[in-house]
Design an enzyme around this catalytic site. Structure first.
Site, PDB file in Angstrom:
ATOM      1  N   LYS A  43       0.847  -1.206   0.000  1.00 46.18           N
ATOM      2  CA  LYS A  43       0.000   0.000   0.000  1.00 46.18           C
ATOM      3  C   LYS A  43       0.881   1.254   0.000  1.00 46.18           C
ATOM      4  O   LYS A  43       2.091   1.160   0.264  1.00 46.18           O
ATOM      5  CB  LYS A  43      -0.922  -0.018   1.206  1.00 46.18           C
ATOM      6  CG  LYS A  43      -0.202   0.103   2.530  1.00 46.18           C
ATOM      7  CD  LYS A  43      -1.137  -0.194   3.686  1.00 46.18           C
ATOM      8  CE  LYS A  43      -0.452   0.043   5.020  1.00 46.18           C
ATOM      9  NZ  LYS A  43      -1.194  -0.581   6.134  1.00 46.18           N
ATOM     10  N   ARG A 138     -11.520   0.382  14.092  1.00 49.72           N
ATOM     11  CA  ARG A 138     -11.277   1.160  12.892  1.00 49.72           C
ATOM     12  C   ARG A 138     -12.133   0.585  11.761  1.00 49.72           C
ATOM     13  O   ARG A 138     -13.013   1.242  11.238  1.00 49.72           O
ATOM     14  CB  ARG A 138      -9.781   1.137  12.554  1.00 49.72           C
ATOM     15  CG  ARG A 138      -9.395   2.097  11.462  1.00 49.72           C
ATOM     16  CD  ARG A 138      -7.884   2.164  11.283  1.00 49.72           C
ATOM     17  NE  ARG A 138      -7.294   0.902  10.851  1.00 49.72           N
ATOM     18  CZ  ARG A 138      -6.013   0.735  10.528  1.00 49.72           C
ATOM     19  NH1 ARG A 138      -5.181   1.765  10.595  1.00 49.72           N
ATOM     20  NH2 ARG A 138      -5.548  -0.445  10.153  1.00 49.72           N
ATOM     21  N   TYR A 266      16.773  29.350   8.441  1.00 53.95           N
ATOM     22  CA  TYR A 266      15.578  30.157   8.722  1.00 53.95           C
ATOM     23  C   TYR A 266      15.318  30.257  10.216  1.00 53.95           C
ATOM     24  O   TYR A 266      15.445  29.263  10.949  1.00 53.95           O
ATOM     25  CB  TYR A 266      14.346  29.508   8.079  1.00 53.95           C
ATOM     26  CG  TYR A 266      14.234  29.746   6.592  1.00 53.95           C
ATOM     27  CD1 TYR A 266      14.098  31.034   6.071  1.00 53.95           C
ATOM     28  CD2 TYR A 266      14.230  28.672   5.711  1.00 53.95           C
ATOM     29  CE1 TYR A 266      13.974  31.235   4.707  1.00 53.95           C
ATOM     30  CE2 TYR A 266      14.103  28.857   4.343  1.00 53.95           C
ATOM     31  CZ  TYR A 266      13.976  30.156   3.846  1.00 53.95           C
ATOM     32  OH  TYR A 266      13.856  30.357   2.512  1.00 53.95           O
ATOM     33  N   MET A 317      13.074  24.071   2.279  1.00 54.60           N
ATOM     34  CA  MET A 317      12.330  23.324   1.263  1.00 54.60           C
ATOM     35  C   MET A 317      13.248  22.430   0.421  1.00 54.60           C
ATOM     36  O   MET A 317      12.933  21.275   0.150  1.00 54.60           O
ATOM     37  CB  MET A 317      11.574  24.297   0.350  1.00 54.60           C
ATOM     38  CG  MET A 317      10.685  23.598  -0.661  1.00 54.60           C
ATOM     39  SD  MET A 317       9.877  24.742  -1.787  1.00 54.60           S
ATOM     40  CE  MET A 317       8.643  25.474  -0.724  1.00 54.60           C
TER      41      MET A 317
END
Ligand SMILES: *Cc1c(COP(=O)(O)O)cnc(C)c1O
Length: 382
Positions: A43, A138, A266, A317
């Protein structure tokens, strides 16, 4: 003009041998309880590795377990004729047409899916895995409804064979609470299926490695095949004898010498308290590297030319910073391993387990694997 050839140095290498070795390791675990059949869970595009990239390494599995029809069709298109299971079954009535066309086995976890099956026109009866909600809450039929669902399914001309399936919520948890949860779910499964014919499927990676005798006839192995420890940090891949199936590498594209008091990245969240040498790596959160790693004051581990160091400051990024202060021989062009092997061509080279990177980012290996983005090129090593 020559074709454009992307030269950014990031690369994900898939190790077919590691996939084979991890599959053998999962099989070994089940031998104590009489050789279960193994679903290779593919998956989420094979946990981010790419269905097409892992097929060679995992074709020794007894079947492939998928989430959706795209993955099921991909595995059929690669020539796989063995069992394919849809782990959540049909999402609508038309999916059953595809189950017939692609010869898929599918999970039945809700009454609606039985209704669709009862209305499905086919000459080829299908094999289904009836899912019990044994406590995770679930998917699946509640224990009190399970028998009725089983009886209803076995009476349908569209059904060839009904097997039993459930999923443990705490198989990775070695605490007393975790052990009790598994024992409780196991007991619920025993009572619900008592006296009903059919093969059983219970274990995921953690249950299969830790409790093979409670994992059933068909185990569903995902993360262990990809070379992460399902119960990290209790156990590591070394403890389990697993090997990384993916190596994510890039290179240092810039070096900065900075003075005491200088900031990195940053937000200036990292401040040098001594003169430092900083390497900038061509890998960032847009490649799938976890931005949360930058929130960890000790950074996340990385290998530069095979030597261990750490990230500094926030993850950008497209880039991240690493500490080269104690690695004077490393510099521009040095190879950086974000996880996996120091040298992706050499499976004997040092390993940085993805589990350690995930832990530094406050998450689990599964999320990192799945997060690798489409801009990262892949290569498969046979
Ligand atoms: C994903 C999944 C698995 C595999 O889990 P791992 O922990 O990766 O081994 C097994 N069963 C079901 C139902 C799943 O959704």
């Amino acid at each position: 003009m020559a074709d454009l050839n992307n030269s950014r140095p990031i690369l994900a290498t898939i190790h077919s041998d590691a996939l084979r070795s991890n599959l053998a390791r999962v099989r070994l675990a089940t031998q104590t309880s009489g050789d279960a059949l193994v679903w290779a869970v593919i998956k989420a595009n094979a946990y981010g590795h790419g269905v097409g990239h892992v097929f060679e390494g995992l074709r020794g599995a007894d079947g492939f377990a998928c989430l959706d029809l795209t993955e099921a069709q991909a595995i059929r298109n690669m020539g796989w004729r063995g069992p394919v299971l849809l782990l959540e079954g049909a999402f609508n009535a038309r999916d059953l047409e595809w189950c017939s066309r692609l010869n898929l086995w599918h999970v039945i976890h809700t009454e609606q899916q039985i209704d669709w099956l009862a209305a499905h026109k086919t000459n080829e009866p299908q094999r289904v895995f009836l899912k019990l909600n044994s406590g995770m809450n679930r998917l699946g039929f509640a224990p009190a409804q399970y028998r009725a669902a089983y009886v209803r399914l076995t009476a349908l001309p569209q059904v060839a064979e009904v097997s039993h399936l459930t999923h443990f919520s705490d198989a990775d948890n070695a605490s007393a609470q975790g052990e009790a949860a598994v024992a409780r779910q196991w007991q619920v499964f025993q009572s619900a299926t008592e006296g009903l014919d059919g093969e059983c499927s219970l274990g995921n990676s953690a249950a299969t490695l830790r409790k093979a005798n409670q994992s059933g006839d068909w185990v569903r192995a995902g993360v262990a095949l990809y070379g992460a420890a399902p119960d990290y940090p209790t156990k590591t891949i070394d403890d389990w004898g697993l090997q990384p199936a993916m190596t994510l590498t890039s290179q240092i594209v810039s070096v900065q010498d900075i003075a005491t008091g200088s900031a990195v990245g940053y937000g200036s969240t990292y401040i040098a308290d001594h003169p430092m040498r900083i390497g900038t790596v061509a890998c960032g959160y847009a490649d799938g590297y976890p931005r949360h790693a930058g929130g960890n004051p000790s950074g996340a581990p990385v290998l530069v030319d095979g030597q261990r160091t750490r990230t500094l400051g926030r993850i950008s990024m497209d880039m991240l910073a690493v500490d080269l202060t104690s690695l004077p021989n490393c510099g521009f062009g040095s190879r950086v391993t974000l996880w996996g092997h120091a040298d992706p061509q050499d499976r004997k080279s040092a390993v940085l387990p993805i589990d350690q990177v995930a832990a530094a980012a406050g998450t689990i290996s599964y999320e990192l694997m799945c997060a690798v983005t489409p801009r990262v090129p892949f290569v498969v090593m046979e």
